[in-house]
Write a protein that holds these residues in place. Structure first.
Motif, PDB file in Angstrom:
ATOM      1  N   ILE A 153       0.845  -1.200   0.000  1.00  0.00           N
ATOM      2  CA  ILE A 153       0.000   0.000   0.000  1.00  0.00           C
ATOM      3  C   ILE A 153       0.882   1.252   0.000  1.00  0.00           C
ATOM      4  O   ILE A 153       0.606   2.234  -0.712  1.00  0.00           O
ATOM      5  CB  ILE A 153      -0.942  -0.016   1.222  1.00  0.00           C
ATOM      6  N   HIS A 154       1.941   1.203   0.789  1.00  0.00           N
ATOM      7  CA  HIS A 154       2.897   2.306   0.849  1.00  0.00           C
ATOM      8  C   HIS A 154       3.511   2.554  -0.528  1.00  0.00           C
ATOM      9  O   HIS A 154       3.590   3.704  -0.992  1.00  0.00           O
ATOM     10  CB  HIS A 154       3.972   1.956   1.872  1.00  0.00           C
ATOM     11  N   ARG A 155       3.935   1.488  -1.186  1.00  0.00           N
ATOM     12  CA  ARG A 155       4.549   1.616  -2.511  1.00  0.00           C
ATOM     13  C   ARG A 155       3.537   2.133  -3.533  1.00  0.00           C
ATOM     14  O   ARG A 155       3.847   2.994  -4.364  1.00  0.00           O
ATOM     15  CB  ARG A 155       5.081   0.256  -2.947  1.00  0.00           C
ATOM     16  N   ASN A 156       2.316   1.615  -3.495  1.00  0.00           N
ATOM     17  CA  ASN A 156       1.306   2.012  -4.479  1.00  0.00           C
ATOM     18  C   ASN A 156       0.935   3.483  -4.353  1.00  0.00           C
ATOM     19  O   ASN A 156       0.612   4.137  -5.354  1.00  0.00           O
ATOM     20  CB  ASN A 156       0.061   1.142  -4.319  1.00  0.00           C
ATOM     21  N   SER A 157       0.964   4.019  -3.124  1.00  0.00           N
ATOM     22  CA  SER A 157       0.657   5.442  -2.964  1.00  0.00           C
ATOM     23  C   SER A 157       1.711   6.301  -3.655  1.00  0.00           C
ATOM     24  O   SER A 157       1.380   7.306  -4.307  1.00  0.00           O
ATOM     25  CB  SER A 157       0.571   5.787  -1.476  1.00  0.00           C
ATOM     26  N   TYR A 158       2.985   5.919  -3.541  1.00  0.00           N
ATOM     27  CA  TYR A 158       4.036   6.646  -4.256  1.00  0.00           C
ATOM     28  C   TYR A 158       3.892   6.474  -5.763  1.00  0.00           C
ATOM     29  O   TYR A 158       4.135   7.418  -6.533  1.00  0.00           O
ATOM     30  CB  TYR A 158       5.412   6.159  -3.810  1.00  0.00           C
ATOM     31  N   ALA A 159       3.504   5.284  -6.186  1.00  0.00           N
ATOM     32  CA  ALA A 159       3.352   5.041  -7.618  1.00  0.00           C
ATOM     33  C   ALA A 159       2.221   5.890  -8.200  1.00  0.00           C
ATOM     34  O   ALA A 159       2.363   6.452  -9.299  1.00  0.00           O
ATOM     35  CB  ALA A 159       3.080   3.551  -7.863  1.00  0.00           C
ATOM     36  N   ARG A 160       1.113   6.008  -7.476  1.00  0.00           N
ATOM     37  CA  ARG A 160       0.005   6.834  -7.975  1.00  0.00           C
ATOM     38  C   ARG A 160       0.406   8.301  -8.059  1.00  0.00           C
ATOM     39  O   ARG A 160       0.107   8.979  -9.049  1.00  0.00           O
ATOM     40  CB  ARG A 160      -1.210   6.666  -7.068  1.00  0.00           C
ATOM     41  N   SER A 161       1.076   8.788  -7.008  1.00  0.00           N
ATOM     42  CA  SER A 161       1.507  10.188  -7.018  1.00  0.00           C
ATOM     43  C   SER A 161       2.506  10.444  -8.142  1.00  0.00           C
ATOM     44  O   SER A 161       2.451  11.477  -8.813  1.00  0.00           O
ATOM     45  CB  SER A 161       2.120  10.540  -5.662  1.00  0.00           C
ATOM     46  N   SER A 162       3.411   9.502  -8.364  1.00  0.00           N
ATOM     47  CA  SER A 162       4.381   9.646  -9.444  1.00  0.00           C
ATOM     48  C   SER A 162       3.693   9.656 -10.807  1.00  0.00           C
ATOM     49  O   SER A 162       4.037  10.456 -11.685  1.00  0.00           O
ATOM     50  CB  SER A 162       5.400   8.507  -9.375  1.00  0.00           C
ATOM     51  N   LYS A 163       2.700   8.785 -10.971  1.00  0.00           N
ATOM     52  CA  LYS A 163       1.998   8.717 -12.251  1.00  0.00           C
ATOM     53  C   LYS A 163       1.226  10.007 -12.520  1.00  0.00           C
ATOM     54  O   LYS A 163       1.211  10.511 -13.659  1.00  0.00           O
ATOM     55  CB  LYS A 163       1.050   7.523 -12.241  1.00  0.00           C
ATOM     56  N   VAL A 164       0.581  10.556 -11.483  1.00  0.00           N
ATOM     57  CA  VAL A 164      -0.163  11.811 -11.651  1.00  0.00           C
ATOM     58  C   VAL A 164       0.787  12.948 -12.034  1.00  0.00           C
ATOM     59  O   VAL A 164       0.506  13.732 -12.955  1.00  0.00           O
ATOM     60  CB  VAL A 164      -0.934  12.151 -10.361  1.00  0.00           C
ATOM     61  N   SER A 165       1.921  13.040 -11.347  1.00  0.00           N
ATOM     62  CA  SER A 165       2.883  14.090 -11.665  1.00  0.00           C
ATOM     63  C   SER A 165       3.454  13.918 -13.066  1.00  0.00           C
ATOM     64  O   SER A 165       3.681  14.903 -13.781  1.00  0.00           O
ATOM     65  CB  SER A 165       4.020  14.089 -10.632  1.00  0.00           C
ATOM     66  N   ALA A 200      10.367   2.082  -1.767  1.00  0.00           N
ATOM     67  CA  ALA A 200       9.304   1.274  -1.168  1.00  0.00           C
ATOM     68  C   ALA A 200       9.261  -0.112  -1.792  1.00  0.00           C
ATOM     69  O   ALA A 200       8.958  -1.100  -1.112  1.00  0.00           O
ATOM     70  CB  ALA A 200       7.963   1.979  -1.337  1.00  0.00           C
ATOM     71  N   GLU A 201       9.569  -0.217  -3.083  1.00  0.00           N
ATOM     72  CA  GLU A 201       9.628  -1.523  -3.731  1.00  0.00           C
ATOM     73  C   GLU A 201      10.746  -2.369  -3.132  1.00  0.00           C
ATOM     74  O   GLU A 201      10.604  -3.590  -2.974  1.00  0.00           O
ATOM     75  CB  GLU A 201       9.842  -1.337  -5.235  1.00  0.00           C
ATOM     76  N   MET A 202      11.848  -1.733  -2.758  1.00  0.00           N
ATOM     77  CA  MET A 202      12.930  -2.452  -2.093  1.00  0.00           C
ATOM     78  C   MET A 202      12.487  -2.951  -0.717  1.00  0.00           C
ATOM     79  O   MET A 202      12.857  -4.063  -0.303  1.00  0.00           O
ATOM     80  CB  MET A 202      14.159  -1.540  -1.957  1.00  0.00           C
ATOM     81  N   LEU A 203      11.677  -2.173  -0.027  1.00  0.00           N
ATOM     82  CA  LEU A 203      11.146  -2.623   1.258  1.00  0.00           C
ATOM     83  C   LEU A 203      10.245  -3.835   1.083  1.00  0.00           C
ATOM     84  O   LEU A 203      10.265  -4.771   1.889  1.00  0.00           O
ATOM     85  CB  LEU A 203      10.367  -1.484   1.931  1.00  0.00           C
ATOM     86  N   VAL A 204       9.443  -3.819   0.029  1.00  0.00           N
ATOM     87  CA  VAL A 204       8.577  -4.978  -0.246  1.00  0.00           C
ATOM     88  C   VAL A 204       9.418  -6.212  -0.538  1.00  0.00           C
ATOM     89  O   VAL A 204       9.120  -7.317  -0.065  1.00  0.00           O
ATOM     90  CB  VAL A 204       7.628  -4.664  -1.424  1.00  0.00           C
ATOM     91  N   ALA A 205      10.493  -6.012  -1.307  1.00  0.00           N
ATOM     92  CA  ALA A 205      11.377  -7.146  -1.607  1.00  0.00           C
ATOM     93  C   ALA A 205      12.017  -7.688  -0.333  1.00  0.00           C
ATOM     94  O   ALA A 205      12.128  -8.911  -0.145  1.00  0.00           O
ATOM     95  CB  ALA A 205      12.448  -6.718  -2.606  1.00  0.00           C
TER      96      ALA A 205
END
Length: 246
Positions: free
Chosen positions: A119-131, A197-202
């Motif tokens: 969830i943490h990673r996906n929030s950054y991914a959404r914000s990055s995609k919007v920007s 965050a993807e590294m944290l998931v890994a």
């Protein structure tokens, strides 16, 4: 993010499960007050019956013996105390039910850690995609509108005057939006956050589930790293914004 939350864990439901503390405190104080007042009445009744004072004109004492009132108060106090005991027992039962909702094994802890970090990673991914989309839209708009503005200027007598003025105004507006909101910087910042965050998931996939305590320690360590990432993003976003716009 809470590493110890199940999918069906609803904060409102947990609040309903726990009895409000002020009601328990009121019941406790009421029971203590009733018991103390009952002891006072018994003592007063004993003194009245022993000394038999004639200066105590009280209709209640004339019509109803004082020890009846005292025993009634004692019974009432016992009932209040029993209710308080029942409430305390209910509180213990509800606390056990609440604790039973926590993860009881290492596998559950690892699963929740992975879910929360995703969830943490996906929030950054959404914000990055919007920007990213906003940056591409503004950049493309500036290029197209700049070309149209030059074209309108070349065909000045034919084109209405408001068209080149509008195109120039939109180009200036898009440029100001890109600078003031630091769209590209935010895009880069959120993309870096997504990668970390993807590294944290890994790393969360490598959590061992052989020992509950060891699993919990690894999960807490990952959560602290996620919190450090949040603080890093916060500092880079707001500190650099303040420096750019003092």
């Amino acid at each position: 993010m809470d590493l110890f939350r199940k999918e069906d864990d609803d904060p409102a439901q947990l609040r309903k499960m726990t009895l409000p503390r002020r009601y328990r405190n009121i019941a406790s104080m009421l029971s203590i007050t009733v018991v103390v007042f009952s002891v006072f009445l018994i003592s007063l009744g004993a003194l009245i019956e022993f000394f038999q004072p004639e200066f105590f004109p009280n209709i209640i004492l004339d019509k109803v013996p004082l020890h009846y009132i005292a025993w009634f108060m004692i019974t009432f106090g016992i009932i209040i105390a029993a209710i308080n005991v029942v409430l305390a027992a209910r509180r213990e039962i509800e606390q056990e039910r609440t604790e039973s909702m926590l993860p009881s094994d290492a596998v559950e802890t690892k699963r929740q850690t992975l879910r929360d970090l995703r969830i943490h990673r996906n929030s950054y991914a959404r914000s990055s995609k919007v920007s990213q989309h906003l940056w591409n839209f503004l950049t493309l708009g500036i290029i197209v509108l700049s070309g149209l503005s030059s074209l309108f200027s070349a065909y000045g007598p034919v084109v209405p005057k408001w068209l080149p003025m509008t195109a120039s105004a939109l180009v200036a507006l898009f440029g100001v939006l890109m600078v003031q909101f630091r769209v590209r910087d935010v895009w880069q910042l959120r993309e870096q956050g997504r990668i970390e965050a993807e590294m944290l998931v890994a790393d969360a996939h490598l959590i061992e589930t052989t020992d509950n305590l060891a699993t919990l320690k690894q999960a807490v360590a990952l959560r602290k790293r996620a919190h450090a990432l949040e603080m890093k993003q916060l500092n880079q976003l707001f500190v650099e914004t303040t420096e750019a716009n003092p």
